[in-house]
Design a protein around this motif. Sequence first.
Motif, PDB file in Angstrom:
ATOM      1  N   ASP A  11      55.007 -80.935  54.665  1.00 44.22           N
ATOM      2  CA  ASP A  11      55.317 -81.925  55.699  1.00 44.22           C
ATOM      3  C   ASP A  11      55.324 -83.288  55.002  1.00 44.22           C
ATOM      4  O   ASP A  11      55.094 -83.355  53.789  1.00 44.22           O
ATOM      5  CB  ASP A  11      54.328 -81.799  56.873  1.00 44.22           C
ATOM      6  CG  ASP A  11      52.904 -82.221  56.522  1.00 44.22           C
ATOM      7  OD1 ASP A  11      52.720 -82.917  55.507  1.00 44.22           O
ATOM      8  OD2 ASP A  11      51.975 -81.855  57.271  1.00 44.22           O
TER       9      ASP A  11
ATOM     10  N   GLU B 154      59.351 -81.874  59.544  1.00 45.17           N
ATOM     11  CA  GLU B 154      59.731 -83.286  59.651  1.00 45.17           C
ATOM     12  C   GLU B 154      58.533 -84.161  60.014  1.00 45.17           C
ATOM     13  O   GLU B 154      58.436 -85.304  59.604  1.00 45.17           O
ATOM     14  CB  GLU B 154      60.812 -83.400  60.723  1.00 45.17           C
ATOM     15  CG  GLU B 154      61.796 -84.506  60.466  1.00 45.17           C
ATOM     16  CD  GLU B 154      62.879 -84.483  61.522  1.00 45.17           C
ATOM     17  OE1 GLU B 154      63.054 -85.524  62.151  1.00 45.17           O
ATOM     18  OE2 GLU B 154      63.497 -83.405  61.734  1.00 45.17           O
ATOM     19  N   HIS B 155      57.604 -83.575  60.821  1.00 47.74           N
ATOM     20  CA  HIS B 155      56.450 -84.359  61.270  1.00 47.74           C
ATOM     21  C   HIS B 155      55.163 -83.805  60.684  1.00 47.74           C
ATOM     22  O   HIS B 155      55.034 -82.602  60.464  1.00 47.74           O
ATOM     23  CB  HIS B 155      56.363 -84.337  62.805  1.00 47.74           C
ATOM     24  CG  HIS B 155      57.570 -84.949  63.426  1.00 47.74           C
ATOM     25  ND1 HIS B 155      57.825 -86.300  63.359  1.00 47.74           N
ATOM     26  CD2 HIS B 155      58.620 -84.389  64.084  1.00 47.74           C
ATOM     27  CE1 HIS B 155      58.991 -86.549  63.957  1.00 47.74           C
ATOM     28  NE2 HIS B 155      59.494 -85.403  64.393  1.00 47.74           N
ATOM     29  N   LYS B 156      54.217 -84.705  60.486  1.00 50.27           N
ATOM     30  CA  LYS B 156      52.946 -84.307  59.889  1.00 50.27           C
ATOM     31  C   LYS B 156      52.187 -83.356  60.822  1.00 50.27           C
ATOM     32  O   LYS B 156      52.057 -83.626  62.013  1.00 50.27           O
ATOM     33  CB  LYS B 156      52.102 -85.554  59.622  1.00 50.27           C
ATOM     34  CG  LYS B 156      50.824 -85.253  58.879  1.00 50.27           C
ATOM     35  CD  LYS B 156      49.993 -86.505  58.647  1.00 50.27           C
ATOM     36  CE  LYS B 156      48.611 -86.078  58.169  1.00 50.27           C
ATOM     37  NZ  LYS B 156      47.673 -87.168  58.148  1.00 50.27           N
TER      38      LYS B 156
END
Length: 418
Positions: free
Chosen positions: A218, A304-306
């Motif tokens: 990520d 795409e996102h943590k």
Amino acid sequence: MRTDSALPTTLDPLAGRRVLVGISGSIAAVKLPTVVSALVKRGAEVRCVLTPSAAALVSPVALASLSRHRCYLDADQWSHTAARPLHVELAEWADLVLLAPLSATTLGRWVHGLGDTLLASLLLATEAPVLAAAAMNTAMWGSPGVAANWEALKTFERVLPLGPAAGLLACDREGTGRMAEPSLLLLALESLASWGWRRDWGGRRLLVTAGPTREWLDPARCISNPSTGQMGVMLAQAARLRGAQVDLVHGPLQLDPSWLEGITAHPIDTGAELQEVLLDLQPQADAIAMAAAVADHRPAQRLEHKLEKAQLEAALAEGWEPVPDLLAALVRQRRGAQPILGFAAQSGDVLSQARAKFNRKGCDLLFANPIDKPGAGFGSASNEGWLLGPGDACTPIEPMGKLPLGHVLLSALGQLLP
Ligand code: CTP
């Protein structure tokens, strides 16, 4: 990570050498105290000779103090108390000469055989190898007389010419004229001390990879390794100083950026990016050295996102895929004779694992080194190991700095060039 960034004196090609530092009139002269200080710390004996313009720009008193010896100026050249001419005495004393900065005037005097100053006559008298690092205003560098003199200098025996880099100059011009940074001067001098001045890779193009690759789970987490990129970058500089045109494809480096001067750098991050650039550059290369520490696996999906910490364990257990073996692919894809050198960083029984790897990858040479031994491997200034080659060839490589080792590997690779 262990980092032995300084080379031990016992392995340093500059330790115990007599280095004559000739300084001529360019504002870059202000950088020479740093170089002199570093040389002395590395165990070299140093004497400084300044032209009148250099003495106006940098303090001979500072240089005397840093070199632990008096400086020499034009006024010292002739003395009724000297048994032999000073320029001959100093010329014969030197094992190596560092001429930095080299101004337009000193270049002109040298190329045209004029010995009307202490430094100019010393350059004519010395039989030691000379590293000459030019520095001047962009327009002066581009002027026909200087350009012709520089071309003439390149034909001189025993001279390693280091052209200026581009950047913002002290005269407020943006362009070519900046002297090589002190750390690059030291590297080039080490090259002169360990390999010499011969440009046997002139007209050749070498493709080198260096540093780690990173594979991202990520935006905040990746898998990588502790490679700093030093082995590959030293090999690249060694080749550049031997006249090669060098393409360096590199992951994130932990090195002095000036070590990339004179090399075409192609920064990458992931294995996929490395693969793409290699595909593009392989056809133009005469030889390849694959020193990059390629991360072996990547998450099947880059998020795409943590991720929240609580989700991490499940994500890590999910899907990983192998990164393709890029070295083996280069061997498969090559057309015609294109010698390829691979690397193998091993722990435990280095040699038997390296042999298996050599056979599996199909490259022409493989340098295997232990990473679990002090003074070798990741982050170390020196290295040691074995060089495997055609047939059953296996050459043990004694501990040495990574630049001299780069020269050894380059010589072995050069022997396989058509
Ligand atoms: N290499 C490569 N592509 C990979 C892995 C490694 O091109 N996916 C190259 C390296 O640049 C090096 C050589 O293969 O020149 C050996 O790398 P190393 O990491 O030692 O070997 P691996 O193939 O990864 O095997 P292992 O991790 O099992 O030791």
